[in-house]
Design a protein around this motif. Structure first.
Motif, PDB file in Angstrom:
ATOM      1  N   THR A   1      28.605  92.835  -8.775  1.00 26.68           N
ATOM      2  CA  THR A   1      28.898  91.631  -8.003  1.00 26.68           C
ATOM      3  C   THR A   1      27.702  91.248  -7.140  1.00 26.68           C
ATOM      4  OG1 THR A   1      31.224  92.311  -7.884  1.00 26.68           O
ATOM      5  CG2 THR A   1      30.512  90.572  -6.376  1.00 26.68           C
ATOM      6  N   PRO A   2      27.290  89.984  -7.165  1.00 23.06           N
ATOM      7  CA  PRO A   2      26.205  89.548  -6.276  1.00 23.06           C
ATOM      8  C   PRO A   2      26.578  89.730  -4.809  1.00 23.06           C
ATOM      9  CG  PRO A   2      26.611  87.919  -7.999  1.00 23.06           C
ATOM     10  CD  PRO A   2      27.736  88.909  -8.073  1.00 23.06           C
ATOM     11  N   ASN A   3      25.592  89.999  -3.990  1.00 21.52           N
ATOM     12  CA  ASN A   3      25.818  90.111  -2.554  1.00 21.52           C
ATOM     13  C   ASN A   3      26.334  88.801  -1.982  1.00 21.52           C
ATOM     14  OD1 ASN A   3      25.258  92.755  -2.033  1.00 21.52           O
ATOM     15  ND2 ASN A   3      23.341  92.390  -0.943  1.00 21.52           N
ATOM     16  N   ALA A   4      27.183  88.911  -0.993  1.00 23.07           N
ATOM     17  CA  ALA A   4      27.688  87.723  -0.304  1.00 23.07           C
ATOM     18  C   ALA A   4      26.530  86.961   0.326  1.00 23.07           C
ATOM     19  CB  ALA A   4      28.705  88.132   0.765  1.00 23.07           C
ATOM     20  N   GLY A   5      26.529  85.644   0.162  1.00 25.37           N
ATOM     21  CA  GLY A   5      25.517  84.799   0.774  1.00 25.37           C
ATOM     22  C   GLY A   5      24.223  84.683   0.015  1.00 25.37           C
ATOM     23  N   THR A   6      24.138  85.249  -1.192  1.00 23.55           N
ATOM     24  CA  THR A   6      22.876  85.211  -1.940  1.00 23.55           C
ATOM     25  C   THR A   6      22.936  84.273  -3.148  1.00 23.55           C
ATOM     26  OG1 THR A   6      23.493  87.077  -3.363  1.00 23.55           O
ATOM     27  CG2 THR A   6      22.382  87.581  -1.289  1.00 23.55           C
ATOM     28  N   THR A   7      24.018  83.529  -3.289  1.00 23.87           N
ATOM     29  CA  THR A   7      24.171  82.706  -4.486  1.00 23.87           C
ATOM     30  C   THR A   7      23.794  81.245  -4.269  1.00 23.87           C
ATOM     31  OG1 THR A   7      26.508  82.295  -3.985  1.00 23.87           O
ATOM     32  CG2 THR A   7      25.991  84.197  -5.360  1.00 23.87           C
ATOM     33  N   ILE A   8      23.553  80.841  -3.023  1.00 27.89           N
ATOM     34  CA  ILE A   8      23.198  79.449  -2.728  1.00 27.89           C
ATOM     35  C   ILE A   8      21.893  79.444  -1.938  1.00 27.89           C
ATOM     36  CG2 ILE A   8      23.912  77.341  -1.531  1.00 27.89           C
ATOM     37  CD1 ILE A   8      26.795  78.180  -1.965  1.00 27.89           C
ATOM     38  N   PRO A   9      20.867  78.662  -2.343  1.00 27.48           N
ATOM     39  CA  PRO A   9      20.862  77.751  -3.496  1.00 27.48           C
ATOM     40  C   PRO A   9      20.443  78.409  -4.806  1.00 27.48           C
ATOM     41  CG  PRO A   9      18.814  77.517  -2.331  1.00 27.48           C
ATOM     42  CD  PRO A   9      19.604  78.560  -1.584  1.00 27.48           C
ATOM     43  N   PHE A  10      20.189  79.724  -4.786  1.00 30.62           N
ATOM     44  CA  PHE A  10      19.687  80.394  -5.975  1.00 30.62           C
ATOM     45  C   PHE A  10      20.832  81.090  -6.695  1.00 30.62           C
ATOM     46  CE2 PHE A  10      16.002  80.367  -3.028  1.00 30.62           C
ATOM     47  CZ  PHE A  10      15.194  79.522  -3.764  1.00 30.62           C
ATOM     48  N   ARG A  11      21.297  80.464  -7.747  1.00 30.64           N
ATOM     49  CA  ARG A  11      22.403  81.005  -8.526  1.00 30.64           C
ATOM     50  C   ARG A  11      21.969  82.313  -9.184  1.00 30.64           C
ATOM     51  NH1 ARG A  11      24.785  80.954 -13.659  1.00 30.64           N
ATOM     52  NH2 ARG A  11      27.029  80.515 -13.662  1.00 30.64           N
ATOM     53  N   PRO A  12      22.880  83.297  -9.256  1.00 36.58           N
ATOM     54  CA  PRO A  12      22.529  84.548  -9.955  1.00 36.58           C
ATOM     55  C   PRO A  12      22.095  84.276 -11.388  1.00 36.58           C
ATOM     56  CG  PRO A  12      24.564  84.818  -8.704  1.00 36.58           C
ATOM     57  CD  PRO A  12      24.215  83.360  -8.637  1.00 36.58           C
ATOM     58  N   ILE A  13      21.178  85.089 -11.866  1.00 38.11           N
ATOM     59  CA  ILE A  13      20.653  84.930 -13.209  1.00 38.11           C
ATOM     60  C   ILE A  13      21.797  84.896 -14.223  1.00 38.11           C
ATOM     61  CG2 ILE A  13      20.324  87.419 -13.492  1.00 38.11           C
ATOM     62  CD1 ILE A  13      17.807  86.772 -15.122  1.00 38.11           C
ATOM     63  N   GLN A  14      21.668  84.082 -15.233  1.00 37.96           N
ATOM     64  CA  GLN A  14      22.765  83.857 -16.173  1.00 37.96           C
ATOM     65  C   GLN A  14      23.121  85.102 -16.978  1.00 37.96           C
ATOM     66  OE1 GLN A  14      22.119  80.502 -18.735  1.00 37.96           O
ATOM     67  NE2 GLN A  14      24.059  80.747 -19.826  1.00 37.96           N
ATOM     68  N   LYS A  15      22.137  85.942 -17.270  1.00 31.31           N
ATOM     69  CA  LYS A  15      22.402  87.116 -18.088  1.00 31.31           C
ATOM     70  C   LYS A  15      21.492  88.270 -17.687  1.00 31.31           C
ATOM     71  CE  LYS A  15      22.677  88.634 -22.939  1.00 31.31           C
ATOM     72  NZ  LYS A  15      22.343  88.280 -24.345  1.00 31.31           N
ATOM     73  N   ILE A  16      22.059  89.464 -17.624  1.00 34.13           N
ATOM     74  CA  ILE A  16      21.284  90.676 -17.445  1.00 34.13           C
ATOM     75  C   ILE A  16      21.602  91.609 -18.609  1.00 34.13           C
ATOM     76  CG2 ILE A  16      21.155  90.494 -14.940  1.00 34.13           C
ATOM     77  CD1 ILE A  16      23.406  92.520 -14.722  1.00 34.13           C
ATOM     78  N   THR A  17      20.812  92.651 -18.747  1.00 29.20           N
ATOM     79  CA  THR A  17      21.043  93.604 -19.826  1.00 29.20           C
ATOM     80  C   THR A  17      21.098  95.014 -19.270  1.00 29.20           C
ATOM     81  OG1 THR A  17      20.351  94.240 -22.067  1.00 29.20           O
ATOM     82  CG2 THR A  17      18.625  94.045 -20.404  1.00 29.20           C
ATOM     83  N   MET A  18      21.573  95.922 -20.103  1.00 25.27           N
ATOM     84  CA  MET A  18      21.653  97.333 -19.748  1.00 25.27           C
ATOM     85  C   MET A  18      21.108  98.130 -20.932  1.00 25.27           C
ATOM     86  SD  MET A  18      25.036  99.353 -18.402  1.00 25.27           S
ATOM     87  CE  MET A  18      24.953 101.038 -17.778  1.00 25.27           C
TER      88      MET A  18
END
Length: 473
Positions: A333-350
């Protein structure tokens, strides 16, 4: 470590936590294979941020260019160096008559991908001549420091990023009337006409007799993103293989005037990428011994995160014997407050590492496992996960189904030589990407091991949901 045990009477509630495991709409187990068993939620996962590998950036289909001021991660810059080809990459004959160069434009084709602030930022690129030719026989690392003529500016352009907006330009028709035509989205950077006059039309005819001689003579161009641009900026992807320098000229042959257009296509190209990380990121990079409450993933060859599962044996011990993993799902889960204005990357890999520390796919990313190649618990490529908000029930999360991987680790059939989360391009739907690549543009600031119950990230800390069945003798 915290484990929460939920017995069979409350299994239906458990399944809601796992985003509806009975029917995943094609994700994970088939609907006709309902899950049963006990649920553990493991929140004791070790995460450590590391720098991404420095790799070759030569001739990727997508080339990142831009300058991004990220308030969380720091600054990232990406420039491009490339050779120029003769028209058609064959010997070129200069038109007869007196040639006048009206204008020259570097046409940089957008690929469509963008990350950053496109609404309030103004972008700027500067163009210089290289002092060295990009050799097609050479691969260039992202850290390669290109030699270019910094004191002579050939062209510059300030613009707003519109990577998906086509527009109209005048199409020069030799021997006919010029027409207006619609073209794909691109950046048009004016180039000094004297540069083209001296290095192309004014060059010795022998220089234009082969593409190799021409490239040895003109070297190539360097496109630098200006760090002084307004706003937070961003990264945009260019398709350099379909970019060129368009030269508009007039020919006068015995008083007969005509206009012409000739294009010098972009040739062998590579990226030059720099990062200046923020203080929190530098602190995370320095932490090699303990887990972190926040971890980072960054595209454009920025950051990746190592992930470890130290207490898998305890799950087995608490179960009181050998178990079979029905489903194991990693939730990020992305950290609170880090999604605006920079949206989390659309895809990550493992992915994992082998004994030689080379990257390899996890069993679940191939639909196979060392335990059983035909076992239906090991999901297909499309079900592996990694997309942001792929589940409607959890739109602010990433999910990875890693049942086979966890089963193999727990049984001792697989050794963890290093397991990582990294940034990848989201356009590949047919296989799982696991190699470092510059064309992934976004970033992620995510909750790691959070023990403070008052933290806004406590409920969103990284976790591994495991449904298992105890084996009976």
């Amino acid at each position: 470590m915290k484990f929460f045990r939920i017995d069979l009477l409350t299994l239906l509630i458990s399944l809601f936590i796992l985003s509806g495991c009975k029917n995943q709409d094609g994700i994970g187990l088939a609907p006709e294979q309902p899950l049963s068993g006990s649920l553990y939620v493991d929140t004791n996962i070790i995460v450590n941020t590391e720098k991404e590998d420095d790799i070759y950036t030569t001739s990727y289909i997508k080339t990142p260019v831009g300058f991004l001021k990220d308030p969380e991660l720091g600054t990232t810059g990406s420039d491009a160096a490339f050779a120029l080809n003769l028209p058609g990459t064959v010997a070129y004959t200069i038109p007869t008559g007196t040639i006048t160069v009206d204008s020259a434009v570097l046409v940089l084709r957008y690929n469509g991908d963008f990350y950053g602030d496109s609404l309030t930022s103004r972008f700027k690129v500067n163009v210089y001549q290289l002092n060295e030719r990009p050799l097609v026989t050479n691969n260039y690392f992202s850290s390669y420091n290109w030699d270019y003529r910094k004191s002579i500016l050939l062209g510059s352009r300030t613009f707003s990023a519109r990577p998906r907006t086509p527009f109209k330009i005048m199409d020069v028709v030799k021997g006919g009337a010029d027409t207006l035509k619609r073209v794909p989205a691109h950046i048009r950077v004016p180039i000094d006409p004297d540069f083209i006059k001296n290095n192309f039309f004014g060059a010795d005819p022998s220089v234009l007799s082969s593409n190799t001689l021409f490239q040895n003579y003109i070297k190539g161009l360097y496109v630098a993103a200006d760090s002084l641009q307004a706003g937070n900026g961003g990264m945009y992807a260019l398709t350099l293989d379909s970019s060129s320098v368009a030269v508009y000229y007039r020919s006068n042959t015995g008083g007969l005037l005509d206009t012409g257009l000739v294009a010098l296509p972009v040739g062998h190209h590579a990226s030059r990428i720099t990062h200046n990380f923020s203080a929190p990121v530098k602190a995370a990079l320095a932490n090699k011994t303990t887990t972190s409450s926040t971890f980072y993933i960054q595209g454009v060859l920025g950051l990746r995160t190592r992930i470890q599962f130290p207490n898998l044996a305890e799950i087995k011990a608490k179960a009181g014997g050998d178990i079979v993993i029905n489903r194991a799902e990693l939730v990020i889960t992305p950290n609170a407050g880090t999604t605006i204005p920079f949206r989390p990357i659309q895809k990550i890999t493992m992915y994992g590492l082998d004994l030689a520390k080379q990257r390899i796919l996890l069993p679940d990313a191939t639909g196979a496992s060392s335990t059983s190649l035909a076992d239906p618990r090991f999901v297909s490529v499309t079900a592996f996960g990694g997309y942001y908000g792929a589940y409607a029930q959890s739109p602010n999360e990433y999910h990875f189904v890693i049942t086979g991987f966890i089963q193999d680790l727990m049984s001792g059939k697989l050794k963890d030589n290093g397991t990582y989360l990294g940034a990848v391009d989201a356009s590949n739907f047919t296989s799982v990407d696991y190699l470092a690549a510059p064309q992934a543009l976004g970033r992620l600031v995510a909750a790691g091991t959070v023990t403070d119950k008052t933290s806004p990230n406590f409920n969103g800390k990284i976790k591994l949901n495991v449904i298992y069945t105890k084996l009976t003798k």
